[in-house]
Design a protein around this motif. Structure first.
Motif, short mmCIF file in Angstrom:
data_model
loop_
_atom_site.label_atom_id
_atom_site.label_comp_id
_atom_site.label_asym_id
_atom_site.label_seq_id
_atom_site.Cartn_x
_atom_site.Cartn_y
_atom_site.Cartn_z
N LEU A 7 0.83 -1.21 0.00
CA LEU A 7 0.00 0.00 0.00
C LEU A 7 0.85 1.25 0.00
N ARG A 8 2.13 1.09 0.38
CA ARG A 8 3.03 2.25 0.39
C ARG A 8 4.43 1.78 0.05
N LEU A 9 5.29 2.75 -0.30
CA LEU A 9 6.70 2.46 -0.55
C LEU A 9 7.39 2.26 0.79
N GLY A 10 8.46 1.47 0.80
CA GLY A 10 9.18 1.34 2.07
C GLY A 10 10.02 0.09 2.16
N LEU A 15 5.47 -5.44 2.13
CA LEU A 15 4.93 -6.48 1.24
C LEU A 15 3.96 -7.38 2.00
N HIS A 16 2.75 -7.53 1.48
CA HIS A 16 1.74 -8.36 2.14
C HIS A 16 0.99 -9.20 1.13
N THR A 17 0.56 -10.38 1.59
CA THR A 17 -0.31 -11.19 0.75
C THR A 17 -1.74 -10.68 0.87
N VAL A 18 -2.38 -10.46 -0.28
CA VAL A 18 -3.77 -9.97 -0.28
C VAL A 18 -4.60 -10.85 -1.21
N GLU A 19 -5.91 -10.81 -1.02
CA GLU A 19 -6.85 -11.47 -1.94
C GLU A 19 -7.32 -10.46 -2.96
N VAL A 20 -7.18 -10.78 -4.22
CA VAL A 20 -7.63 -9.87 -5.29
C VAL A 20 -8.37 -10.71 -6.34
N PRO A 21 -9.22 -10.05 -7.15
CA PRO A 21 -9.92 -10.82 -8.19
C PRO A 21 -8.91 -11.39 -9.20
N THR A 56 2.60 4.88 -8.43
CA THR A 56 2.43 4.82 -6.98
C THR A 56 1.69 3.55 -6.57
N PRO A 57 1.93 3.03 -5.35
CA PRO A 57 1.24 1.83 -4.89
C PRO A 57 -0.27 2.11 -4.74
#
Ligand code: NAP
Length: 299
Positions: A7-10, A15-21, A56-57
């Motif tokens: 969601l942001r630079l850094g 870094l995170h695992t997310v659920e997306v379509p 950008t993220p």
């Protein structure tokens, strides 16, 4: 589906695992179920914001893909569902993902003798090394490769040897034996020795380090030599210099994939981690000490 996102630079912890379509392929694209991807240093530079060509993220990182085609967009003639492919992907939806979108015309069929991890490790690093060396005439020439033990370097060493060059590499002593086994004629330990004291009459420099390695390399380069760099360096504007950006190419992938399956080129994988450990993989990459490649496989 799962994907690694930020969601942001850094730091790597963003870094995170997310659920997306699951993505739907557009014209000329295929959807690939991921077998493996790999870490390239540019992933870390994009994650941190050091470079920003993804904007950008949120975005998903990753350039390498090896996997199985599961869906075709309109107008795709190159592949069918079920085909095994590998390649290099340039997009904000990346390859750290269960399903990856890619332009069909940039992919190559994955040869049966090339497993997913090897294919993913080979794609971006191999294309960069192969395309860089394509800018030089190599048979019988003296080639100096900086960062010879890394992802791009260990492949560049072998490609240069395969194309008939004599190869000198810079690396720490711990990588001496590794590089000799891959065909490097001479290894200069840059941590104890100034490479400009140990090399001369170089026909081609492949610079994977940049900075002042540029001007120092020019000191050992022949007047008619070539300085090939993938990095920002202080020699970019020399008339002998050529800046390289590795680019997707199905033809080049087929060529280098065939060299690997023929046993002429070895892809060294230092370690394989799961995509859930992407942050850990980035920390390892940022140590600057990875030998060969780091590979990531799905969760
Ligand atoms: N422009 C492009 O298209 C493009 C494409 C690919 C890569 N790149 C860039 O090229 C660079 C190399 O990529 P890579 O994937 O090969 O990186 P990498 O795998 O992370 O490189 C790690 C290696 O670098 C060596 N190293 C570190 N500092 C060194 C130094 N001062 N002198 C000699 N060797 C040194 C280390 O060997 P030792 O342990 O022996 O020090 C290590 O094995 C990165 O900056 C990357 O972003 C650019």
């Amino acid at each position: 589906m799962r994907a690694v996102s930020q969601l942001r630079l850094g730091e790597p912890e963003v870094l995170h695992t997310v659920e997306v379509p699951r993505p739907t392929p557009g014209p000329g694209q295929v959807s690939i179920r991921l077998g493996a991807t790999s870490v390239n240093p540019v992933d870390c530079k994009l994650r941190s914001g050091y470079v920003n060509f993804l904007g950008t993220p949120p975005f998903t990182l990753g350039f390498d893909v090896s996997g199985t085609v599961v869906d075709l967009g309109p107008d795709v003639t190159e592949f069918a569902v079920g085909d095994e492919v590998f390649g290099m992907v340039h997009s904000r939806t990346g390859t750290y993902s269960e399903y990856v979108l890619a332009r069909a015309d940039t992919l190559a069929p994955r040869p049966a003798g090339l497993d997913h991890r090897t294919a993913a490790a080979l794609a971006t690093a191999g294309l960069t090394a192969w395309q860089a060396l394509g800018h030089a005439d190599l048979p019988g020439r003296r080639v100096l490769i900086h960062a010879a033990a890394g992802g791009v370097g260990h492949l560049a060493v072998q490609f240069a040897r395969h194309l008939g060059a004599q190869v000198i590499g810079t690396a720490r002593a711990v990588n001496n034996e590794f590089l000799r086994e891959l065909g490097t004629d001479e290894v200069i330990d840059y941590s104890t020795t100034d490479f400009t004291d140990r090399s001369a009459d170089i026909d081609v420099v492949v610079d994977l380090v940049g900075g002042d390695y540029g001007s120092r390399s020019l000191r050992v380069l022949r007047p008619d030599g070539r300085y090939l760099t993938v990095q920002r360096s202080d020699a970019e504007h020399d008339p002998r210099a050529c800046s390289i950006t590795g680019a997707p190419s199905s033809g080049d992938l087929a060529t280098i994939g065939a060299l690997v399956t023929a046993g002429r080129i070895r892809v060294h994988i230092q370690r394989t981690l799961g995509l859930g450990e992407a942050a850990r993989a980035h920390r390892l990459s940022e140590s600057g000490r990875v030998r060969g490649k780091l590979v990531l496989t799905p969760w």
